[in-house]
Write a protein that holds these residues in place. Sequence first.
Motif, short mmCIF file in Angstrom:
data_model
loop_
_atom_site.label_atom_id
_atom_site.label_comp_id
_atom_site.label_asym_id
_atom_site.label_seq_id
_atom_site.Cartn_x
_atom_site.Cartn_y
_atom_site.Cartn_z
N ASP A 144 44.30 39.53 25.99
CA ASP A 144 45.74 39.14 26.68
C ASP A 144 45.61 39.19 28.38
O ASP A 144 44.01 38.93 29.07
CB ASP A 144 46.79 40.68 26.94
CG ASP A 144 45.67 41.90 27.43
OD1 ASP A 144 44.78 41.25 27.38
OD2 ASP A 144 46.08 42.32 26.96
N GLY A 145 46.36 38.85 28.50
CA GLY A 145 46.82 38.45 30.20
C GLY A 145 47.30 39.44 30.90
O GLY A 145 47.27 40.50 30.65
N LYS A 146 48.16 39.55 31.89
CA LYS A 146 48.30 40.33 32.77
C LYS A 146 49.84 39.73 33.95
O LYS A 146 49.94 38.34 33.99
CB LYS A 146 47.23 41.06 33.76
CG LYS A 146 46.56 39.85 35.35
CD LYS A 146 45.88 40.69 35.53
CE LYS A 146 44.76 40.12 36.65
NZ LYS A 146 43.83 40.77 36.99
N VAL A 147 50.54 40.44 34.58
CA VAL A 147 51.49 40.05 34.89
C VAL A 147 51.40 41.66 36.58
O VAL A 147 51.02 42.30 35.81
CB VAL A 147 53.15 40.56 34.76
CG1 VAL A 147 53.83 40.06 35.51
CG2 VAL A 147 52.88 39.28 33.38
N THR A 148 51.32 40.57 37.73
CA THR A 148 51.02 41.61 38.68
C THR A 148 51.91 41.56 39.30
O THR A 148 52.85 41.29 39.51
CB THR A 148 50.02 40.52 40.26
OG1 THR A 148 50.43 39.40 40.32
CG2 THR A 148 48.89 39.92 38.86
N ALA A 149 51.89 42.84 40.50
CA ALA A 149 53.18 43.46 41.31
C ALA A 149 53.26 42.03 42.22
O ALA A 149 52.31 41.84 43.16
CB ALA A 149 52.90 44.32 41.29
N THR A 150 54.72 41.69 42.40
CA THR A 150 54.67 40.95 43.22
C THR A 150 56.05 40.76 44.72
O THR A 150 56.84 41.49 43.73
CB THR A 150 54.78 38.80 43.01
OG1 THR A 150 55.86 39.05 41.81
CG2 THR A 150 53.52 38.53 42.58
N HIS A 156 54.52 36.16 38.62
CA HIS A 156 52.95 36.24 38.77
C HIS A 156 52.44 36.29 37.26
O HIS A 156 52.09 37.61 36.99
CB HIS A 156 52.39 36.55 39.86
CG HIS A 156 51.04 36.25 39.60
ND1 HIS A 156 49.82 36.77 40.28
CD2 HIS A 156 50.44 34.67 39.36
CE1 HIS A 156 48.51 35.58 40.10
NE2 HIS A 156 48.66 34.88 40.04
N CYS A 157 51.77 35.84 36.84
CA CYS A 157 51.45 35.46 35.58
C CYS A 157 49.65 35.21 35.23
O CYS A 157 49.47 33.86 35.96
CB CYS A 157 51.88 34.35 33.99
SG CYS A 157 53.66 34.98 33.91
N VAL A 158 48.94 35.89 34.33
CA VAL A 158 47.49 35.52 34.89
C VAL A 158 46.73 34.89 33.20
O VAL A 158 47.22 36.20 32.40
CB VAL A 158 46.44 36.29 35.48
CG1 VAL A 158 44.67 35.78 35.41
CG2 VAL A 158 46.28 36.68 36.84
N LEU A 159 47.32 34.18 33.00
CA LEU A 159 47.16 33.24 31.10
C LEU A 159 45.92 33.47 30.88
O LEU A 159 44.90 32.65 31.97
CB LEU A 159 47.83 32.22 31.10
CG LEU A 159 49.10 31.85 31.44
CD1 LEU A 159 50.06 30.30 30.88
CD2 LEU A 159 49.73 33.35 31.21
N ARG A 160 45.05 33.56 29.78
CA ARG A 160 43.58 32.64 29.84
C ARG A 160 43.89 31.84 28.31
O ARG A 160 44.99 32.05 27.14
CB ARG A 160 42.67 34.77 28.21
CG ARG A 160 41.85 35.65 29.86
CD ARG A 160 41.50 35.92 29.31
NE ARG A 160 40.72 37.10 30.49
CZ ARG A 160 39.86 36.38 31.32
NH1 ARG A 160 39.19 34.97 30.42
NH2 ARG A 160 39.49 37.38 32.36
N GLN A 161 43.27 30.79 28.32
CA GLN A 161 43.37 29.84 27.74
C GLN A 161 41.90 29.42 27.11
O GLN A 161 41.09 29.85 27.85
CB GLN A 161 44.12 28.56 28.25
CG GLN A 161 45.57 28.92 28.76
CD GLN A 161 46.69 27.86 29.12
OE1 GLN A 161 45.84 27.61 30.30
NE2 GLN A 161 47.24 27.30 28.43
#
Length: 502
Positions: A144-150, A156-161
Motif C-alpha cells: 500500500d501507499g499513503k495519504v499525508t496530511a496537507t 498528497h499521495c505516495v504510491l508504490r510502483q
Amino acid sequence: MHLSRLPDLDKAEWVSLAEGLQLETRLFIDGDYVDALDGGRFATVNPATGEVLADMAEGTGADIDRAVSAARRAFRDGRWSKLAPRARMDILCRFADLIEEQAGMLALLDTLDMGKPIADMVSVDLPEVVKTVRFMAECIDKIDGKVTATEPNVLHCVLRQPFGVVGCISPWNYPLLMAVWKIAPALAAGNTVVLKPAEQAPLSCIRLAELFVAAGGPPGVFNVVNGLGETAGKALALHPDVAKISFTGSTEVGKLILQYSGQSNMKQVALECGGKSPQIVLADVSDLERAATAAACGIFGNQGEVCNAGSRMIVDRRIAGDFIDLFRKTAETSFIPGDPLDPSTRMGPLVTVEHRRRVMNYIEAGRREGARLVFGGDVPPSPGAYVNPTLFADAANGMTIAREEIFGPVGAVIPVDGLDEAIRVANDTVYGLAAGVWTSNLDTALRLVKEIEAGVVWVNCFDEGDMTQPFGGWKQSGNARDKCFESVVSYTQTKSAWIRHG
C-alpha cells in the motif's frame, strides 16, 4: 512427482528416476525455449561422478539483450504489471502448485547438478521454494501507499510502483531456492524478470520459467539466460534497460556489480554476499551438547557451501575441550560423505573439482599457520569432488581460515576468555551476515544481539527462521533483505503525487 510422495522413495527409486530424467539445455526467452544466438555451449558436470550431465546453451550479451527487450515489452504493455493484484496472486499460487507437483524432477536436477543430498532437497529446499512463492503471492494485495496530511486544497499521495525490468543473478549453492528468493518478490511486485543462474548449476532454473508460463504467466515476464558470469552476468548488470539488479554470490563479484551500476544507468543494486558467521558459545550455556550439535550442522550442512555458515566457533576457553568432543561426535556420526541420491546421505560432494581444490588450499593454510587439526583435512576415495568434514582447534582470528570465506566443510574453534573478548573477535571481520549466540543469561543474550555486527542473530539456535524473517547482512555481506514482506516492497519504488484541487 508430487512433493508429498518424495520422502518415501529409496535410493534405487531415485536412481531410476534420475536415469529417465529429461534435461532442458536451452534458454527461455519470451515464453519459449530458444538456442543461444551464437550457438555457444558449456558443460554442466555431476560433481558426485565427474560426468558431464549436459552441454548447456551459453548465453552472451546478445541473448541478454534479447531477454531484456522481451521483458521490457512485457512490462511496458502491462500484461503483468497492470494485472489486478488478485490476478497476479492467482498465477503465482498456481506456479507454486506446479512446483509442488513437479518437485521430484526439480529435486533431482539440483542434486545431480551441484551434489546436494536428495534428502535436503526433499526436506528443506523444495518445501521452502513452494512456501516462498506462496508467501510472496499473498503479499501482493498488501502493498500500500499513503495519504499525508496537507493543506485543505491539496491531496498528497505516495504510491508504490514496480521498477520495470529486474535482473537477477543467483548462486549455485541453492540453485532453485536462491533463485526463487529473488524472482518471487520481484514478480509479486509487478516487475518483469531476467534471471541468470550460476553456470555451475543451471538446470533447475530453466524449468522454473517453463512452469511459470504453464501456470498462466504471460510470455516475456520471466526469462532465463544461462551463461558465464563474466559475459552474460556482466551484460545483465550493465544493461541500460534493467532498472534493478539482485545478486547473490561472492563479495568480490558484488563489488563489480556496484561498479557496473555506476557505469551504466545507476540501477538499483541488491546484494547478498559472503559471510564468516561467528557462533559464540559462552561458559554459561545451558545445553552444551545441543550447542555443539547445532554448530556442526551450521558448518557441515549443505557441505559447508552456505553463505551464513557458522564457520567461526568462538568458544569460552573453559568449555572449549568439551565442546570440541561433542562437536566431533556429531560430525563423525552424521556427516559422512556419500552418494547424494541416497536418502541417508547428509553430505554430498562440493560443486566442482576446482572448488574442492580451493577448499583444500584453505585447509593447508590452516595447518601452515598453526591451527590444530582435530579431524578431517583430507578427501575420501571417490571420483567425485568430495572433502571430508574438517575441524581446526586453537585457531586465532587472524588466521586465513578465520578471515576468509572458505565455502566448504571447514570449521575453526577460536578460544576466548569471557564475553568482551567474544564480542571483539566476533566483530573483527569484514563480513556481517549472521551470528549465533549460546548463553543461559538473558541480559548477556540481549547485549550480544545489540552489539554483534550482523544482519541476523540467532540465540540458542542456529539457521532457523520462517518467511517473516528478513535475511541479509551488514558490512561487506551486502545490503539486500530476502524473504519477508520487506523483500517484496524492496522491488518497488515510491512516487509522490501532489494534487491541487478546488
